[in-house]
Scaffold this motif. Structure first.
Motif, short mmCIF file in Angstrom:
data_model
loop_
_atom_site.label_atom_id
_atom_site.label_comp_id
_atom_site.label_asym_id
_atom_site.label_seq_id
_atom_site.Cartn_x
_atom_site.Cartn_y
_atom_site.Cartn_z
N VAL A 92 0.85 -1.18 0.00
CA VAL A 92 0.00 0.00 0.00
C VAL A 92 0.89 1.24 0.00
N ARG A 93 0.66 2.14 -0.94
CA ARG A 93 1.42 3.39 -1.01
C ARG A 93 0.64 4.49 -0.32
N GLU A 94 1.32 5.20 0.58
CA GLU A 94 0.68 6.29 1.29
C GLU A 94 0.75 7.57 0.47
N VAL A 95 -0.28 8.39 0.60
CA VAL A 95 -0.41 9.62 -0.17
C VAL A 95 -0.62 10.78 0.80
N THR A 96 0.24 11.79 0.72
CA THR A 96 0.08 13.00 1.52
C THR A 96 -1.09 13.81 1.00
N LEU A 97 -1.96 14.25 1.90
CA LEU A 97 -3.11 15.07 1.53
C LEU A 97 -2.93 16.49 2.06
N ALA A 98 -3.57 17.44 1.39
CA ALA A 98 -3.63 18.81 1.87
C ALA A 98 -4.96 19.03 2.57
N SER A 121 -5.30 35.95 -9.43
CA SER A 121 -6.38 35.09 -9.94
C SER A 121 -6.48 33.79 -9.16
N GLY A 122 -5.87 33.76 -7.98
CA GLY A 122 -6.04 32.62 -7.10
C GLY A 122 -4.73 31.98 -6.69
N ILE A 123 -4.82 31.11 -5.71
CA ILE A 123 -3.66 30.40 -5.16
C ILE A 123 -3.88 28.91 -5.38
N ILE A 124 -2.82 28.23 -5.84
CA ILE A 124 -2.85 26.78 -5.99
C ILE A 124 -1.93 26.17 -4.95
N VAL A 125 -2.42 25.19 -4.23
CA VAL A 125 -1.60 24.44 -3.27
C VAL A 125 -1.55 23.00 -3.75
N SER A 126 -0.35 22.47 -3.91
CA SER A 126 -0.18 21.13 -4.49
C SER A 126 0.46 20.17 -3.51
N TRP A 129 4.62 10.47 -3.71
CA TRP A 129 3.24 10.66 -3.28
C TRP A 129 3.14 10.97 -1.79
N ASP A 130 4.11 10.53 -1.00
CA ASP A 130 4.09 10.82 0.44
C ASP A 130 5.06 11.94 0.81
N HIS A 131 5.35 12.82 -0.17
CA HIS A 131 6.26 13.94 0.08
C HIS A 131 5.80 14.73 1.32
N PRO A 132 6.73 15.09 2.21
CA PRO A 132 6.33 15.68 3.50
C PRO A 132 6.00 17.17 3.46
N HIS A 133 5.93 17.77 2.27
CA HIS A 133 5.59 19.18 2.16
C HIS A 133 4.54 19.40 1.07
N LEU A 134 3.86 20.53 1.17
CA LEU A 134 3.01 21.04 0.10
C LEU A 134 3.72 22.24 -0.51
N TYR A 135 3.35 22.59 -1.74
CA TYR A 135 3.89 23.78 -2.39
C TYR A 135 2.73 24.65 -2.87
N PHE A 136 2.88 25.96 -2.71
CA PHE A 136 1.85 26.87 -3.18
C PHE A 136 2.44 27.85 -4.19
N THR A 137 1.60 28.30 -5.09
CA THR A 137 1.97 29.35 -6.03
C THR A 137 0.79 30.28 -6.21
N VAL A 138 1.09 31.56 -6.33
CA VAL A 138 0.07 32.58 -6.55
C VAL A 138 -0.02 32.84 -8.05
N ARG A 139 -1.22 32.71 -8.61
CA ARG A 139 -1.40 32.90 -10.04
C ARG A 139 -1.58 34.38 -10.36
N GLU A 140 -0.81 34.87 -11.28
CA GLU A 140 -0.95 36.22 -11.80
C GLU A 140 -1.09 37.27 -10.70
#
Length: 322
Positions: free
Chosen positions: A146-152, A194-199, A246-257
């Motif tokens: 079973v592969r674990e997946v980090t969620l936001a 135009s918004g923020i994306i968190v991945s 998939w289980d990376h211990p961080h999230l990344y965000f970027t601000v669009r435009e």
């Protein structure tokens, strides 16, 4: 069938096909056919897809019923369904349905099944319907990896929350200019964008990659510079084919435009969210402010003036059977 096998509950999740959605809209297959063919499209492709998917659902029910108790669940009912702690979840793909199901689970194992391998690719669909009869007993016995997946997670100051498997979007419904205050660590900015994306790690090759690839290209073209390697090396941009775990211990965000002005800044437009460094956003949008996840705009949190969202790593993880 052993007593242990018969006690297992399996939730089989399906979706409507394109043909079924057309029939809902136009009432009959004949009217749907008239609409599609009037546009010059091949209606037989809709028929073929529907046939193969229905056959896959029928076969999956037969295969799974030989192993345990099966409950068939439509995609639209997933957000309000209460999954049992011991349930095993089988999703009859595509990838998007797997991701949109995973965020509603409490670490129950999820099996992604490709209903039509000749039609669909599927990173999250490693199995076919014919695999199920041998696969499920192995899952029940804990013999499958079973592969674990980090969620936001986005949590509002009124107690509401929403999870994301690939990404979160924070902004306006129409993706027009959004106003808010952003805080990361000791830095606070008033922003208009135009918004923020968190991945997440799983989503780092999706929407976020697209935004960062565009920004990288602009800098290179406009300034003729070698771009800082963080976006490319860490997030695997510039066609490297790499991806975060998939289980990376961080999230990344970027601000669009982001739009700098007398009252707004564009200094904190990309960054890392960790266990001890959440991102806090306070809405300054009088209406149409939203937070949604994984591209599902119909399942959202309202995010209007005065509401504060804390974006962080989720306290739970997804679990995908491989």
């Amino acid at each position: 069938m052993s007593g242990r096998m018969s006690e297992n509950k399996i939730i089989l999740i399906k979706r409507k096909t394109r043909l079924e959605e057309l029939v809902v809209r136009y009432n009959t297959i004949q009217q749907a056919k008239f609409y599609i063919e009037r546009l010059g499209a091949d209606f037989s492709d809709y028929i073929s897809e529907d046939h193969h998917y229905r056959k896959a659902v029928e076969t999956a029910v037969i295969e799974l019923s030989a192993i345990g108790r099966v409950q068939l669940l439509e995609r639209q009912h997933v957000p309000n369904f209460i999954f049992g702690d011991e349930d095993t979840v089988v999703v009859l793909g595509q990838d998007g349905l797997v991701a949109n199901t995973l965020k509603y689970l409490r670490e129950q194992p999820l099996i992604g099944v490709n209903p039509d391998p000749q039609r669909w690719d599927g990173v999250l669909l490693p199995f076919t319907v014919k695999d199920l009869r041998l696969l499920l007993p192995e899952v029940f016995r804990g013999q499958r990896q079973v592969r674990e997946v980090t969620l936001a997670r986005a949590e509002l100051n009124d107690g509401q929350s929403l999870y994301g498997v690939n990404d979160l979007f924070i902004g306006r419904k129409t993706h027009v200019s959004a106003r808010y205050q952003l805080q990361l660590n000791d830095e606070t900015e008033q922003q208009s964008s135009s918004g923020i994306i968190v991945s997440t790690g799983m989503g780092s090759t999706g929407w976020l990659k697209s935004v960062l690839a565009g920004a990288t290209g602009i800098v290179r073209s406009a300034a003729g510079l070698q771009v800082d390697a963080e976006a490319e090396a860490v997030l695997g941009l510039a066609g490297s084919g790499q991806r975060l775990a998939w289980d990376h211990p961080h999230l990344y965000f970027t601000v669009r435009e982001p739009f700098p002005s007398r009252t707004t800044s564009a200094g904190v437009v990309f960054g890392q969210i960790g266990a001890q460094q959440p991102l806090r956003i306070t809405s300054q949008m009088p209406e149409d402010g939203v937070i949604f996840s994984d591209g599902v705009e119909s399942d959202f949190l309202e995010f209007n003036s005065g509401v504060e969202a804390t974006i962080s790593l989720a306290e739970k993880r997804g679990r995908l059977v491989v």
